[in-house]
Scaffold this motif. Structure first.
Motif, PDB file in Angstrom:
ATOM      1  N   LYS A  95      -3.734 -11.902  11.811  1.00 40.46           N
ATOM      2  CA  LYS A  95      -3.721 -13.278  11.314  1.00 40.46           C
ATOM      3  C   LYS A  95      -5.117 -13.913  11.371  1.00 40.46           C
ATOM      4  O   LYS A  95      -5.393 -14.887  10.683  1.00 40.46           O
ATOM      5  N   ASP A  96      -6.015 -13.329  12.208  1.00 35.42           N
ATOM      6  CA  ASP A  96      -7.384 -13.853  12.325  1.00 35.42           C
ATOM      7  C   ASP A  96      -8.381 -13.027  11.540  1.00 35.42           C
ATOM      8  O   ASP A  96      -9.584 -13.074  11.812  1.00 35.42           O
ATOM      9  N   PHE A  97      -7.895 -12.252  10.553  1.00 31.95           N
ATOM     10  CA  PHE A  97      -8.756 -11.293   9.848  1.00 31.95           C
ATOM     11  C   PHE A  97     -10.041 -11.942   9.324  1.00 31.95           C
ATOM     12  O   PHE A  97     -11.123 -11.369   9.429  1.00 31.95           O
ATOM     13  N   GLU A  98      -9.936 -13.136   8.755  1.00 34.49           N
ATOM     14  CA  GLU A  98     -11.110 -13.782   8.167  1.00 34.49           C
ATOM     15  C   GLU A  98     -12.162 -14.145   9.221  1.00 34.49           C
ATOM     16  O   GLU A  98     -13.318 -14.397   8.887  1.00 34.49           O
ATOM     17  N   LYS A  99     -11.768 -14.175  10.479  1.00 29.89           N
ATOM     18  CA  LYS A  99     -12.687 -14.554  11.556  1.00 29.89           C
ATOM     19  C   LYS A  99     -13.219 -13.342  12.324  1.00 29.89           C
ATOM     20  O   LYS A  99     -13.989 -13.504  13.272  1.00 29.89           O
ATOM     21  N   TRP A 100     -12.799 -12.147  11.938  1.00 29.42           N
ATOM     22  CA  TRP A 100     -13.247 -10.963  12.668  1.00 29.42           C
ATOM     23  C   TRP A 100     -14.761 -10.804  12.582  1.00 29.42           C
ATOM     24  O   TRP A 100     -15.363 -11.009  11.515  1.00 29.42           O
TER      25      TRP A 100
END
Length: 315
Positions: free
Chosen positions: A136-141
């Motif tokens: 769910k946090d892929f864009e923040k990896w």
């Protein structure tokens, strides 16, 4: 207790996976693979694999729908595998599918700010979990940076170290799903190595020999007993120089002469700086007062130099 262990909270029935060791007494646990919380080590207990196998199958389970497995990679190599711990949580794992030991370090690069994660020695056909990420946090990896060196006792070749940076982009990430070697699990797989680059050992020996060889062609030259620091003696092109530039030039020449005098074991040296406004004289004496190896300094013979020279006695 290690990253990736499944644990149960002592204060309730919640279970989760250790995603990070925060310090000696605190661990980060992903509860139900949805959210993470910091928990004291004494408040959690590791769930043994046998418990999951024998105590969790009391109720009949519906038969799982079989899906065709992705082909297992037969090629050797070093990989970064993101393996599902659940539908949401991924374990970021370094996989060594080679016949060599691999010494590695790992870290995160977020907006050009690096943070180290883990380092280890991986034996051949071994793996190591370095961190966990939520889909769910892929864009923040962040990007993952792995540095590694392959080695084997008795090997005839020496390999160059490798640095690999893996950046996660949605367009390519979901297309990278394959079966990870060693783990034999479906994962998002990224190969870190190519064909190892062999180090030219003969070239290294030559470089070491050049470094160790004495410089026979260099001979220290002692300065004159009297060193004239008037700017017209040091350079012909001084007409357009500023006062600060001339002072810098004079002090550089002074320092060079002083260093060579001390290195060649001279007993004394005279620096002719003139009278002028006294700035050069003050700067010289300031340096002399802080220099180790100076016995003392004083005005040189006034009958010869007036007040425009400094005599330096060396130890």
């Amino acid at each position: 207790m290690n990253v990736g262990d499944r644990v149960r909270l002592m204060s309730g029935r919640e279970e989760g996976i250790i995603t990070r060791i925060l310090d000696n007494n605190i661990v980060e646990v992903a509860i139900d693979n949805d959210f993470t919380i910091p928990v004291a080590r004494r408040e959690v207990v590791v769930i043994a694999p046998e418990e999951a196998k024998f105590l969790r199958n009391d109720a009949p389970q519906p038969a799982a729908r079989k899906e065709p497995a992705a082909p297992v990679l037969a090629t050797k190599g070093i990989y970064l595998a993101l393996v599902h711990q659940s539908e949401e949580l991924l374990a970021v794992t370094v996989v060594n599918n080679t016949d060599y030991d691999v010494l590695f370090t790992s870290g995160e690069d977020r907006n050009n700010i690096y943070r180290g994660l883990q380092n280890d020695k991986l034996a051949p056909k071994a793996t190591r979990v370095i961190t966990h990420y939520h889909l769910k946090d892929f864009e923040k990896w962040p990007s993952i940076v792995v540095q590694f060196l392959q080695h084997r006792n008795g090997a005839p070749s020496l390999f160059e170290p490798v640095t690999k940076k893996v950046q996660f982009k949605a367009a390519s990430f979901y297309k990278s799903k394959k079966t990870a070697p060693i783990l034999n699990k479906e994962a998002y797989l990224f190969q870190l190595d190519t064909k190892p680059t062999v180090v030219d050992t003969d070239k290294i020996k030559e470089q070491l020999a050049e470094t160790a060889a004495p410089k026979d062609n260099y001979k220290l030259q002692a300065p004159e007993h009297e060193v004239d620091l008037h700017i017209e003696k040091l350079t012909e092109d001084y007409q357009g120089m500023s006062n600060s530039a001339m002072l810098k030039k004079q002090l550089e020449h002074f320092q060079d002469a002083l260093d060579r005098a001390m290195a060649s074991n001279m007993h004394e040296i005279v620096f002719i700086h003139g009278t002028g406004n006294g700035v050069l004289r003050k700067e010289i004496q300031k340096i002399l007062s802080k220099t180790v190896g100076i016995k003392y300094f004083e005005d040189a013979k006034k009958e010869k130099f007036g007040y425009g020279a400094t005599l330096v006695r060396l130890r």
